[in-house]
Motif scaffolding. Sequence first.
Motif, mmCIF file in Angstrom:
data_model
loop_
_atom_site.group_PDB
_atom_site.id
_atom_site.type_symbol
_atom_site.label_atom_id
_atom_site.label_comp_id
_atom_site.label_asym_id
_atom_site.label_seq_id
_atom_site.Cartn_x
_atom_site.Cartn_y
_atom_site.Cartn_z
ATOM 1 N N CYS A 110 0.845 -1.193 0.000
ATOM 2 C CA CYS A 110 0.000 0.000 0.000
ATOM 3 C C CYS A 110 0.882 1.246 0.000
ATOM 4 C CB CYS A 110 -0.924 -0.017 1.203
ATOM 5 S SG CYS A 110 -2.129 -1.372 1.135
ATOM 6 N N VAL A 111 1.109 1.782 -1.175
ATOM 7 C CA VAL A 111 2.051 2.884 -1.361
ATOM 8 C C VAL A 111 1.305 4.207 -1.456
ATOM 9 C CG1 VAL A 111 3.877 3.831 -2.834
ATOM 10 C CG2 VAL A 111 3.634 1.342 -2.568
ATOM 11 N N ALA A 112 1.810 5.201 -0.732
ATOM 12 C CA ALA A 112 1.309 6.567 -0.839
ATOM 13 C C ALA A 112 2.433 7.450 -1.343
ATOM 14 C CB ALA A 112 0.800 7.067 0.508
ATOM 15 N N ARG A 113 2.113 8.311 -2.285
ATOM 16 C CA ARG A 113 3.114 9.223 -2.854
ATOM 17 C C ARG A 113 2.632 10.663 -2.719
ATOM 18 N NH1 ARG A 113 6.547 6.178 -6.405
ATOM 19 N NH2 ARG A 113 5.640 4.129 -6.879
ATOM 20 N N GLY A 114 3.512 11.508 -2.196
ATOM 21 C CA GLY A 114 3.241 12.936 -2.151
ATOM 22 C C GLY A 114 4.144 13.706 -3.086
ATOM 23 N N HIS A 115 5.211 13.047 -3.529
ATOM 24 C CA HIS A 115 6.152 13.625 -4.489
ATOM 25 C C HIS A 115 6.400 12.597 -5.587
ATOM 26 C CE1 HIS A 115 7.707 17.250 -2.235
ATOM 27 N NE2 HIS A 115 7.064 16.613 -1.266
ATOM 28 N N LEU A 116 6.892 13.067 -6.715
ATOM 29 C CA LEU A 116 7.148 12.201 -7.857
ATOM 30 C C LEU A 116 8.600 11.739 -7.836
ATOM 31 C CD1 LEU A 116 5.650 11.080 -10.323
ATOM 32 C CD2 LEU A 116 6.479 13.061 -11.620
ATOM 33 N N ALA A 117 8.808 10.419 -7.761
ATOM 34 C CA ALA A 117 10.165 9.866 -7.713
ATOM 35 C C ALA A 117 10.103 8.377 -8.022
ATOM 36 C CB ALA A 117 10.791 10.085 -6.325
ATOM 37 N N GLY A 118 11.262 7.779 -8.254
ATOM 38 C CA GLY A 118 11.360 6.336 -8.406
ATOM 39 C C GLY A 118 10.560 5.793 -9.569
ATOM 40 N N SER A 119 9.899 4.641 -9.338
ATOM 41 C CA SER A 119 9.120 4.007 -10.398
ATOM 42 C C SER A 119 7.943 4.874 -10.824
ATOM 43 C CB SER A 119 8.623 2.633 -9.933
ATOM 44 O OG SER A 119 7.754 2.757 -8.820
ATOM 45 N N GLY A 120 7.438 5.702 -9.906
ATOM 46 C CA GLY A 120 6.354 6.616 -10.257
ATOM 47 C C GLY A 120 6.795 7.635 -11.286
ATOM 48 N N LEU A 121 8.010 8.137 -11.140
ATOM 49 C CA LEU A 121 8.555 9.094 -12.101
ATOM 50 C C LEU A 121 8.716 8.450 -13.468
ATOM 51 C CD1 LEU A 121 9.891 11.825 -12.830
ATOM 52 C CD2 LEU A 121 12.055 10.861 -11.981
#
Length: 301
Positions: A110-121
């Motif tokens: 269960c991943v939460a992202r507040g900034h763009l980085a890693g695999s999300g980027l």
Amino acid sequence: MSGFVVRPEPTRVEGLTHLHTGKVRDLYSTADGHLVMVASDRVSAYDWVLPTEIPGKGRVLTQLSLWWFERLGDLASDHVVSDVPPEGAPADWAGRTLVCKPLDMVPVECVARGHLAGSGLAEYRADGTVCGVQLPGGLTDGSLLPEPVFTPAVKAEVGEHDENVSYAAVADRHGEALAAELRERTLRLYERGREIAAERGVILADTKFEFGRDRDGTLVLGDEVLTPDSSRYWPADEWAPGKPQPSFDKQVLRDWLTSEASGWDRASGAPPPALPDNVVEHTLSRYAEIHLRLTGSEPSL
């Protein structure tokens, strides 16, 4: 080929049954049905569990998890019963052991992202989304998102990549009610963690939680929580979108492994080399620093 460079032999303790050896943690069961989770000093990078340990790392992870469990308890109950090692356990287990309630784990990261980085980027650069969530244009490495997003993943075996999936995929596999509960709890916990970190001059860019059902069917927070192994922490005063951010984690050793100094060709399939002492020391210092910044005290190593 990836996984363990050298697979560790589990420690045998009378009265405990060894269940699993993970990238970092070893899992045992007790005669009365509790689970014993021991955080080793192993470290992984690029789908390999490296041949070199980071002495004291397991204690930092355990101490930080306990610190965070206390601050999240009003939002979600957790699996911790005790931090006292079972009778007969090796002396080295002190400070790195949690005795826990057994849970029927939900197989979703269960991943939460507040900034763009890693695999999300990487996904955003390809098609403007992260796990199916459409994001606005013009974002870059480290950008603050308009609001935190739930970006789940499916947990992989040792040596394999976790697979990012959409919310719809979680709902299809586990039902809409559970998917919605996971998303709501994940984002609430992330917001609490982000607020507390911000008060200490730290950005919590993203993190992952794991949940399971206890014997009563209650959804309980398990595994580790808000550690530098499960989260991206950045110093707020050094945040500068458009480039990789300095982080309080194992990025030091990742950078060394992909440098000419290591002599390792990641694409070759060959296992990575042992880490030099200075990289080990620098990596541990980053773990210790985030503990100090968050809790206000040095970790007990």
